[in-house]
Design a protein around this motif. Structure first.
Motif, short mmCIF file in Angstrom:
data_model
loop_
_atom_site.label_atom_id
_atom_site.label_comp_id
_atom_site.label_asym_id
_atom_site.label_seq_id
_atom_site.Cartn_x
_atom_site.Cartn_y
_atom_site.Cartn_z
N TYR A 43 0.89 -1.22 -0.14
CA TYR A 43 0.14 0.13 0.06
C TYR A 43 0.75 1.16 -0.14
O TYR A 43 1.67 1.48 0.88
CB TYR A 43 -0.94 0.10 1.03
CG TYR A 43 -2.02 1.17 1.07
CD1 TYR A 43 -3.09 0.79 0.67
CD2 TYR A 43 -1.82 2.23 2.04
CE1 TYR A 43 -4.05 1.71 0.59
CE2 TYR A 43 -2.75 3.31 1.84
CZ TYR A 43 -3.96 3.17 1.31
OH TYR A 43 -4.91 4.02 1.10
N LEU A 44 1.12 1.73 -1.07
CA LEU A 44 2.05 2.83 -1.47
C LEU A 44 1.13 4.26 -1.80
O LEU A 44 0.68 3.97 -2.82
CB LEU A 44 3.11 2.42 -2.35
CG LEU A 44 4.09 3.36 -2.83
CD1 LEU A 44 5.09 4.15 -1.36
CD2 LEU A 44 5.02 3.05 -3.86
N VAL A 45 1.43 5.09 -1.37
CA VAL A 45 0.66 6.30 -1.70
C VAL A 45 1.92 7.18 -2.01
O VAL A 45 2.86 7.50 -1.26
CB VAL A 45 0.00 6.95 -0.36
CG1 VAL A 45 -0.63 8.50 -0.93
CG2 VAL A 45 -1.10 6.14 0.00
N SER A 46 1.89 7.88 -3.27
CA SER A 46 2.97 8.83 -3.86
C SER A 46 2.23 10.05 -4.58
O SER A 46 0.93 9.73 -4.71
CB SER A 46 3.61 8.16 -4.80
OG SER A 46 4.18 6.91 -4.42
N ARG A 47 3.00 11.10 -4.53
CA ARG A 47 2.41 12.32 -5.23
C ARG A 47 3.47 12.46 -6.41
O ARG A 47 4.36 12.22 -6.46
CB ARG A 47 2.60 13.68 -4.47
CG ARG A 47 1.58 13.61 -3.28
CD ARG A 47 1.81 14.77 -2.52
NE ARG A 47 1.07 15.96 -2.76
CZ ARG A 47 0.67 17.08 -1.92
NH1 ARG A 47 1.44 17.00 -0.81
NH2 ARG A 47 -0.06 18.03 -2.16
N SER A 48 2.66 13.14 -7.33
CA SER A 48 3.39 13.56 -8.54
C SER A 48 4.38 14.54 -8.27
O SER A 48 3.99 15.37 -7.34
CB SER A 48 2.42 14.07 -9.70
OG SER A 48 2.90 14.58 -10.81
N ALA A 49 5.40 14.31 -8.99
CA ALA A 49 6.77 15.40 -8.83
C ALA A 49 6.44 16.80 -9.37
O ALA A 49 6.71 17.83 -8.97
CB ALA A 49 8.00 14.99 -9.40
N SER A 50 5.32 16.76 -10.59
CA SER A 50 5.13 17.91 -11.13
C SER A 50 3.63 18.57 -10.76
O SER A 50 3.59 19.59 -11.36
CB SER A 50 5.28 17.79 -12.69
OG SER A 50 4.41 16.46 -13.07
N ASP A 51 2.90 17.78 -10.37
CA ASP A 51 1.74 18.37 -9.80
C ASP A 51 1.22 17.75 -8.65
O ASP A 51 0.74 16.60 -8.50
CB ASP A 51 0.27 18.15 -11.04
CG ASP A 51 -0.80 18.39 -10.74
OD1 ASP A 51 -1.03 18.93 -9.67
OD2 ASP A 51 -1.73 18.59 -11.55
N PRO A 52 1.38 18.55 -7.53
CA PRO A 52 0.79 17.91 -6.25
C PRO A 52 -0.56 17.60 -5.97
O PRO A 52 -0.74 17.08 -4.94
CB PRO A 52 1.16 19.26 -5.38
CG PRO A 52 1.16 20.28 -6.08
CD PRO A 52 1.48 20.03 -7.54
N ASP A 53 -1.50 18.03 -6.80
CA ASP A 53 -2.87 17.56 -6.87
C ASP A 53 -3.13 16.30 -7.50
O ASP A 53 -4.27 15.65 -7.31
CB ASP A 53 -3.70 18.61 -7.18
CG ASP A 53 -3.84 19.78 -6.65
OD1 ASP A 53 -3.73 19.54 -5.15
OD2 ASP A 53 -3.75 20.90 -7.15
N VAL A 54 -1.98 15.56 -8.00
CA VAL A 54 -1.92 14.31 -8.48
C VAL A 54 -1.57 13.19 -7.63
O VAL A 54 -0.28 13.36 -7.36
CB VAL A 54 -1.37 14.14 -9.92
CG1 VAL A 54 -1.39 12.75 -10.54
CG2 VAL A 54 -2.24 15.14 -10.90
N VAL A 55 -2.24 12.10 -7.30
CA VAL A 55 -1.72 11.50 -6.31
C VAL A 55 -1.80 9.91 -6.73
O VAL A 55 -2.83 9.64 -7.48
CB VAL A 55 -2.64 11.45 -4.80
CG1 VAL A 55 -2.12 10.28 -3.93
CG2 VAL A 55 -2.57 12.64 -4.38
N HIS A 56 -0.87 8.96 -6.63
CA HIS A 56 -0.77 7.69 -7.19
C HIS A 56 -0.98 6.77 -5.97
O HIS A 56 -0.06 6.89 -4.87
CB HIS A 56 0.36 7.37 -7.75
CG HIS A 56 0.63 8.47 -9.00
ND1 HIS A 56 -0.26 8.09 -10.25
CD2 HIS A 56 1.26 9.37 -9.18
CE1 HIS A 56 0.30 9.07 -11.13
NE2 HIS A 56 1.20 10.07 -10.45
#
Length: 105
Positions: A43-56
């Motif tokens: 279970y890994l939550v990551s944020r986009s490096a270019s857009d802080p509103d995009v979450v993976h």
């Protein structure tokens, strides 16, 4: 245990709400929550490096059936219900069958 089912989800938060979305998704690791289940192996939550509103979110489960059973629980459903109002658009999912890897946090 071996993960036989998994997926990546890309969630786009409403402008400026990426941090709140990340915080909410991380509650999924709390005791009794889906990510704390013995059947959830990644279970890994990551944020986009270019857009802080995009979450993976990357998840690996013992089986697809176990994933669906855990997410049918009221705790998981409560988290899902809180996520929806934070999203700017529908989430995008890519399912996969894990082959081999390592998760050490």
């Amino acid at each position: 245990m071996i993960a036989d089912y998994g997926f990546n989800a890309t969630l786009t938060a409403r402008p400026g709400m990426g941090g709140e979305l990340v915080d909410l998704l991380l509650t999924g690791l709390n005791e009794g929550s889906p990510g704390a289940s013995e059947h959830c192996l990644v279970y890994l939550v990551s944020r986009s490096a270019s857009d802080p509103d995009v979450v993976h979110v990357t998840e690996g489960w013992t089986s697809e059936e176990d994933h669906h059973r855990v997410f049918a629980d009221k705790t998981a459903q409560a988290i899902v219900a809180q996520i929806a109002p934070l999203l700017a658009k529908d989430s995008e999912y890519t399912d996969y069958v894990p082959v081999r890897g390592r998760a050490a946090f």
